[in-house]
Scaffold this active site. Structure first.
Site, PDB file in Angstrom:
ATOM      1  CE1 TYR A  24      -6.777   4.352  -1.869  1.00  0.00           C
ATOM      2  CE2 TYR A  24      -4.795   4.622  -0.563  1.00  0.00           C
ATOM      3  CZ  TYR A  24      -6.022   4.037  -0.758  1.00  0.00           C
ATOM      4  OH  TYR A  24      -6.497   3.126   0.149  1.00  0.00           O
ATOM      5  CB  SER A  44      -0.884  -0.004   1.245  1.00  0.00           C
ATOM      6  OG  SER A  44      -1.464   1.268   1.440  1.00  0.00           O
ATOM      7  CE  LYS A  85      -7.687  -3.379  -3.542  1.00  0.00           C
ATOM      8  NZ  LYS A  85      -8.179  -2.386  -2.591  1.00  0.00           N
ATOM      9  CG  HIS A 107     -11.316   0.084  -0.020  1.00  0.00           C
ATOM     10  ND1 HIS A 107     -10.610   0.796  -0.960  1.00  0.00           N
ATOM     11  CD2 HIS A 107     -10.592   0.159   1.122  1.00  0.00           C
ATOM     12  CE1 HIS A 107      -9.513   1.293  -0.394  1.00  0.00           C
ATOM     13  NE2 HIS A 107      -9.466   0.912   0.860  1.00  0.00           N
ATOM     14  CD  GLN A 121      -3.050   1.440  -2.815  1.00  0.00           C
ATOM     15  OE1 GLN A 121      -2.421   1.378  -1.761  1.00  0.00           O
ATOM     16  NE2 GLN A 121      -3.842   2.445  -3.109  1.00  0.00           N
ATOM     17  NE  ARG A 162     -13.229   2.754   6.080  1.00  0.00           N
ATOM     18  CZ  ARG A 162     -11.977   2.952   5.697  1.00  0.00           C
ATOM     19  NH1 ARG A 162     -11.023   2.974   6.600  1.00  0.00           N
ATOM     20  NH2 ARG A 162     -11.666   3.114   4.436  1.00  0.00           N
ATOM     21  CB  THR A 195      -6.857   2.060  -4.761  1.00  0.00           C
ATOM     22  OG1 THR A 195      -6.029   0.908  -4.612  1.00  0.00           O
ATOM     23  CG2 THR A 195      -8.134   1.854  -3.981  1.00  0.00           C
TER      24      THR A 195
HETATM   25  C1  LIG Z   1      -6.988  -2.509   7.429  1.00  0.00           C
HETATM   26  C2  LIG Z   1      -7.196  -2.369   5.952  1.00  0.00           C
HETATM   27  C3  LIG Z   1      -6.504  -1.378   5.263  1.00  0.00           C
HETATM   28  C4  LIG Z   1      -6.667  -1.243   3.869  1.00  0.00           C
HETATM   29  N1  LIG Z   1      -5.913  -0.310   3.196  1.00  0.00           N
HETATM   30  C5  LIG Z   1      -5.988  -0.265   1.846  1.00  0.00           C
HETATM   31  C6  LIG Z   1      -5.093   0.581   1.115  1.00  0.00           C
HETATM   32  O1  LIG Z   1      -4.236   1.263   1.666  1.00  0.00           O
HETATM   33  N2  LIG Z   1      -5.219   0.593  -0.247  1.00  0.00           N
HETATM   34  C7  LIG Z   1      -6.139  -0.179  -0.908  1.00  0.00           C
HETATM   35  O2  LIG Z   1      -6.210  -0.145  -2.139  1.00  0.00           O
HETATM   36  N3  LIG Z   1      -6.980  -0.999  -0.225  1.00  0.00           N
HETATM   37  C8  LIG Z   1      -6.911  -1.067   1.116  1.00  0.00           C
HETATM   38  N4  LIG Z   1      -7.731  -1.943   1.795  1.00  0.00           N
HETATM   39  C9  LIG Z   1      -8.658  -2.815   1.056  1.00  0.00           C
HETATM   40  C10 LIG Z   1      -7.987  -4.139   0.669  1.00  0.00           C
HETATM   41  O3  LIG Z   1      -6.992  -3.925  -0.298  1.00  0.00           O
HETATM   42  C11 LIG Z   1      -8.986  -5.150   0.099  1.00  0.00           C
HETATM   43  O4  LIG Z   1      -9.692  -4.555  -0.963  1.00  0.00           O
HETATM   44  C12 LIG Z   1      -9.967  -5.699   1.130  1.00  0.00           C
HETATM   45  O5  LIG Z   1      -9.360  -5.836   2.398  1.00  0.00           O
HETATM   46  C13 LIG Z   1     -10.511  -7.053   0.655  1.00  0.00           C
HETATM   47  O6  LIG Z   1     -11.485  -7.539   1.515  1.00  0.00           O
HETATM   48  P1  LIG Z   1     -11.221  -8.624   2.682  1.00  0.00           P
HETATM   49  O7  LIG Z   1     -10.536  -7.866   3.780  1.00  0.00           O
HETATM   50  O8  LIG Z   1     -12.577  -9.079   3.044  1.00  0.00           O
HETATM   51  O9  LIG Z   1     -10.340  -9.715   2.102  1.00  0.00           O
HETATM   52  C14 LIG Z   1      -7.590  -2.093   3.179  1.00  0.00           C
HETATM   53  C15 LIG Z   1      -8.266  -3.086   3.886  1.00  0.00           C
HETATM   54  C16 LIG Z   1      -8.079  -3.240   5.255  1.00  0.00           C
HETATM   55  C17 LIG Z   1      -8.812  -4.349   5.962  1.00  0.00           C
END
Ligand SMILES: Cc1cc2nc3c(=O)[nH]c(=O)nc-3n(C[C@H](O)[C@H](O)[C@H](O)COP(=O)(O)O)c2cc1C
Length: 377
Positions: A125, A102, A246, A270, A123, A160, A151
């Site tokens: 943004y 990330s 994404k 996400h 990744q 949240r 993303t």
């Molecule tokens: C704690 C946390 C932080 C995340 N941070 C990012 C991020 O920085 N960039 C991003 O593209 N997605 C982020 N995501 C989304 C994840 O890349 C992913 O899409 C998602 O966790 C998938 O669902 P799952 O947790 O049910 O497997 C984050 C998810 C979580 C749980």
């Protein structure tokens, strides 16, 4: 995975747990990501002469991986466990796969490259500041990141509410009870103070709570609501490697992504952390896969907790899946070993499910292996 979830819940303060495990508003999309899998049953064919050796390898973004599972980008991973993204990268490569680092990580792209053996993905943004994006893309390219994931589902932060309730704000709202809640977890507490991996290191180079607040605020200030496809097209021009977009849920958007030169898309909401009420990724997948056809690769994430979930996603048109929270559970409980174990568990479940179905190769999985129960809709 549920056992690791329980262990993780005990390992981190409630404030951090709200960040890892929570979602947006009423968490309807978080729930939908899981229940969407219930709609589908698996066909069981018998005596199909299943080959004695499991081959679960897949080519994803031009890379041969031992399993069709990539670790999704997660921000501020050092809050889950001090070893953060370096441990996640190591766990991933020991399981024969890759992590997506990330841009909001607690270890920089150079630190992860130094701590890992393989080249991991990056990744980003599409932020307000093109100079900053350009510099991050060149840093990722310099350490050999083969694939960029852009993303696009964060034009604003999701609501949240669980995080707010537990004081996970910028700055964190620290009450005596919350400090105590952290202090009764000495391993977490020690890692937090000793390594201070709680800042967005690409935006702030030092640790500490003050720096964490500045870096997270700076990131929030970089979010733009008026993003357009021209921003993604600009990133495509700057990036020579493969590129995925994404956060796609609509077929038309998938086609736009390919039109601006993406090599594929990640069907994702996400993890239910952004638009509450958005459809489950699994439900959005078939139409996106049909629209993409053979023009690019389709990955999917959201709610994958079992090997059989992976089977269903592949049957519905995904080339591979990403997992987010599951590897964070492993990391919180056991650091790098936990990340590796989570991947091993999913691999074993995937192999066993395919054996029991009587399907020989990942490539053979398609919609004919599923029975649609209608899911009550
Ligand atoms: C704690 C946390 C932080 C995340 N941070 C990012 C991020 O920085 N960039 C991003 O593209 N997605 C982020 N995501 C989304 C994840 O890349 C992913 O899409 C998602 O966790 C998938 O669902 P799952 O947790 O049910 O497997 C984050 C998810 C979580 C749980």
């Amino acid at each position: 995975m549920e056992d690791y979830r329980r262990l993780a819940r005990r390992a981190v303060p409630r404030m951090v747990w709200a960040y890892i495990d929570g979602g947006a508003e009423d968490m309807r999309t978080v729930a939908a990501n899981r229940t969407a899998f219930d709609r589908w049953q698996l066909r069981q064919r018998v005596l199909t002469g299943y080959p004695a050796r499991d081959d679960l390898s897949a080519t994803v973004a031009g890379q041969a991986l031992d399993v069709p599972i990539v670790l999704a980008p997660t921000g501020l991973t050092g809050m889950t466990h001090w070893s953060g993204e370096v441990a996640v990268a190591r766990g991933a490569e020991r399981a024969g796969t890759r992590m997506v680092l990330s841009s909001a990580s607690t270890y920089t792209v150079e630190e992860v490259a130094a701590g890992a053996t393989e080249h991991h993905w990056f990744q980003l943004y599409p932020w307000r500041d093109r100079e900053l994006m350009g510099s991050l893309m060149s840093r990722a390219a310099r350490v050999g990141a083969p694939t960029l994931v852009v993303t696009v589902d964060v034009p604003a932060h999701g609501g949240r509410e669980l995080e707010l309730r537990h004081g996970m704000a910028t700055p964190p709202v620290l009450t005596p009870a919350r400090v105590l809640d952290a202090a009764v977890r000495p391993r977490w507490w020690y890692g937090f103070f000793r390594y201070r991996r709680v800042t967005v290191r690409h935006l702030e180079d030092e640790g500490g709570v003050g720096a964490a607040v500045r870096s997270v605020r700076r990131q929030a200030g970089l979010i733009r609501v008026d993003l357009g496809w021209d921003d993604v097209a600009w990133m495509r021009e700057q990036w020579a490697g493969r590129m995925f977009v994404k956060g796609i849920l609509e077929p038309e958007d998938a086609v736009r992504a390919l039109d601006v030169g993406a090599d594929g898309v990640v069907v994702s909401n996400h993890g239910g952390r952004q638009l509450d009420g958005a459809p489950a990724s699994l439900d959005a997948l078939p139409a996106v896969a049909a629209a993409v056809g053979g023009r690019g690769e389709v990955l999917v994430d959201g709610g994958i907790r079992r090997g059989s979930d992976i089977v269903k996603a592949l049957c519905l048109g995904a080339h591979a899946v990403l997992i987010g929270r599951p590897f964070l559970y492993g990391l919180a409980a056991r650091g790098e070993e936990g990340v590796l174990d989570v991947l091993r568990i999913l691999r074993n479940e995937l192999a066993r499910t395919m054996t029991l179905m009587g399907v020989h190769k990942l490539r053979d999985l398609d919609a004919t292996w599923l029975i649609d129960t209608g899911g009550g809709r």
